[in-house]
Design a protein around this motif. Structure first.
Motif, PDB file in Angstrom:
ATOM      1  N   ARG A   1     -11.147  14.003 -15.845  1.00 41.38           N
ATOM      2  CA  ARG A   1     -10.547  14.483 -14.592  1.00 41.38           C
ATOM      3  C   ARG A   1     -11.594  14.772 -13.509  1.00 41.38           C
TER       4      ARG A   1
ATOM      5  N   LEU B   1      -8.798  24.291  -4.252  1.00 45.53           N
ATOM      6  CA  LEU B   1      -8.122  23.874  -5.485  1.00 45.53           C
ATOM      7  C   LEU B   1      -6.733  24.498  -5.582  1.00 45.53           C
TER       8      LEU B   1
ATOM      9  N   CYS C   1      -4.447  22.636  -3.247  1.00 44.12           N
ATOM     10  CA  CYS C   1      -4.101  21.333  -3.805  1.00 44.12           C
ATOM     11  C   CYS C   1      -2.984  21.508  -4.838  1.00 44.12           C
ATOM     12  N   GLN C   2      -3.131  22.499  -5.680  1.00 41.77           N
ATOM     13  CA  GLN C   2      -2.109  22.800  -6.687  1.00 41.77           C
ATOM     14  C   GLN C   2      -0.756  23.099  -6.033  1.00 41.77           C
TER      15      GLN C   2
ATOM     16  N   GLY D   1      -0.572  19.044  -6.345  1.00 40.03           N
ATOM     17  CA  GLY D   1      -1.633  18.599  -7.247  1.00 40.03           C
ATOM     18  C   GLY D   1      -2.069  17.172  -6.977  1.00 40.03           C
TER      19      GLY D   1
ATOM     20  N   ILE E   1      -8.005  15.426  -5.672  1.00 39.56           N
ATOM     21  CA  ILE E   1      -8.683  16.162  -4.601  1.00 39.56           C
ATOM     22  C   ILE E   1     -10.106  15.635  -4.456  1.00 39.56           C
TER      23      ILE E   1
ATOM     24  N   THR F   1     -14.800  24.640 -10.368  1.00 40.37           N
ATOM     25  CA  THR F   1     -13.897  23.564 -10.774  1.00 40.37           C
ATOM     26  C   THR F   1     -13.603  23.625 -12.263  1.00 40.37           C
TER      27      THR F   1
ATOM     28  N   SER G   1      -2.075  20.429 -12.931  1.00 38.74           N
ATOM     29  CA  SER G   1      -1.507  19.712 -11.788  1.00 38.74           C
ATOM     30  C   SER G   1      -2.552  18.895 -11.027  1.00 38.74           C
ATOM     31  N   VAL G   2      -3.778  19.396 -10.975  1.00 43.17           N
ATOM     32  CA  VAL G   2      -4.857  18.641 -10.326  1.00 43.17           C
ATOM     33  C   VAL G   2      -5.401  17.652 -11.349  1.00 43.17           C
TER      34      VAL G   2
ATOM     35  N   VAL H   1     -10.709  15.538  -9.808  1.00 44.73           N
ATOM     36  CA  VAL H   1     -11.592  16.155  -8.819  1.00 44.73           C
ATOM     37  C   VAL H   1     -12.743  15.183  -8.569  1.00 44.73           C
TER      38      VAL H   1
END
Length: 221
Positions: A38, A136, A139-140, A144, A147, A172, A181-182, A185
Motif C-alpha cells: 500500500r 490522511l 482522504c479517509q 479513501g 493519496i 503513515t 480505506s486508504v 500512499v
C-alpha cells in the motif's frame, strides 16, 4: 499524460526487485507485506498523478504560490483558486480539501507545513505530523483510495529532508495499521536526491521480508 498508480511499483515490488538499499539501521516496526503493498515512492509530477486525493504543500492563504503549490493551481485551473478563496486560509498544521477540477485527482488537500526553526524543533515536528495526519484523515473521510503526498515543508520552508521524511513515513505507518480505506500512499518527489532519502528511510518503517539468514528476526514493535 497522466500516471496511474498501477504503473508505480509498491514497496513489495521494489523489495522483490533486489534494489533495496543497504542500511545498518534496525527496523522500527515488524514486516507487514499487506502494508508494503500500500506504499510507494515515485519521482514524478504530482499534477499528473491519477489519485483520489493529492496533498498540496500550501501557504496559509491557500491561494497558490511557488513550487508544487503553484504547479497544482495552474494544472487545476481557475476554479481551484475560486474555491480556495472561500476557505478563509488555514493555520500551520491544518489541512483543507477542495475538488481537483482539471487535475486527474478527484480532490486536493491543501496543508500548511511549518517554517522550520532549529529553536522550535519539537513544535515544528508536531505541526508537520499534523499535516500528514489530517491529510490522511481527510482522504479517509472523502472515501479513501489513493493519496499522493508532496514532500511538505522541505523546500523554501527549510525542513531538513531526513527529519521530515521520518515524520511523514511513521505517521503513515501508524495510520495504515488502523485504516483500510486508504489503499495506496504514494510519496511524490522531484529530485533523485530526495528519492534516495525516502528509499533509505522507508525500510525502517516498512521493512522488507526477513532474509533466510535473519529469519529469526530482531525487529521490534
Amino acid at each position: 499524460m497522466t500516471t496511474s498508480p498501477k504503473d508505480i511499483p509498491t514497496l513489495s515490488e521494489w523489495y522483490a526487485s533486489n534494489e533495496t538499499p543497504q542500511t545498518e539501521d534496525e527496523p522500527k516496526y515488524n514486516h507487514d507485506e499487506g502494508l508494503n503493498r500500500r506504499v510507494s515512492i515515485w519521482r514524478g509530477d504530482i499534477t499528473k498523478l491519477q489519485a483520489d486525493l493529492i496533498v498540496n504543500a500550501a501557504n496559509s492563504s491557500l491561494l497558490g504560490g511557488g513550487g508544487v503549490d503553484g504547479a497544482i493551481h495552474r494544472a487545476a485551473g481557475p476554479e481551484l483558486l475560486e474555491e480556495c478563496e472561500g476557505l478563509g486560509g488555514a493555520e500551520t498544521g491544518e489541512t483543507k480539501v477542495t475538488k481537483g477540477y482539471e487535475l486527474p485527482s478527484k480532490y486536493v488537500a491543501h496543508t500548511v507545513g511549518p517554517i522550520y526553526s532549529s529553536r522550535a524543533v519539537d513544535k515544528c515536528a508536531q505541526q508537520l505530523k499534523s499535516c500528514y495526519q489530517t491529510s490522511l484523515d481527510l482522504c479517509q473521510s472523502h472515501g479513501g483510495g489513493v493519496i499522493g503526498f508532496s514532500s511538505i515543508s522541505t523546500g523554501v520552508y527549510g525542513y531538513p529532508i531526513k527529519d521530515a521524511t521520518e515524520i511523514a513515513i511513521e505517521t503513515t505507518r501508524k495510520f495504515l495499521e488502523k485504516d483500510q480505506s486508504v489503499t495506496r500512499v504514494i510519496y511524490v518527489v522531484f529530485s533523485k536526491k530526495d528519492e534516495e532519502v525516502y528509499k533509505s528511510i522507508l525500510p525502517q518503517f516498512f521493512p522488507p521480508p526477513p532474509s533466510s539468514e535473519s529469519s529469526n528476526g530482531n525487529k521490534h514493535e
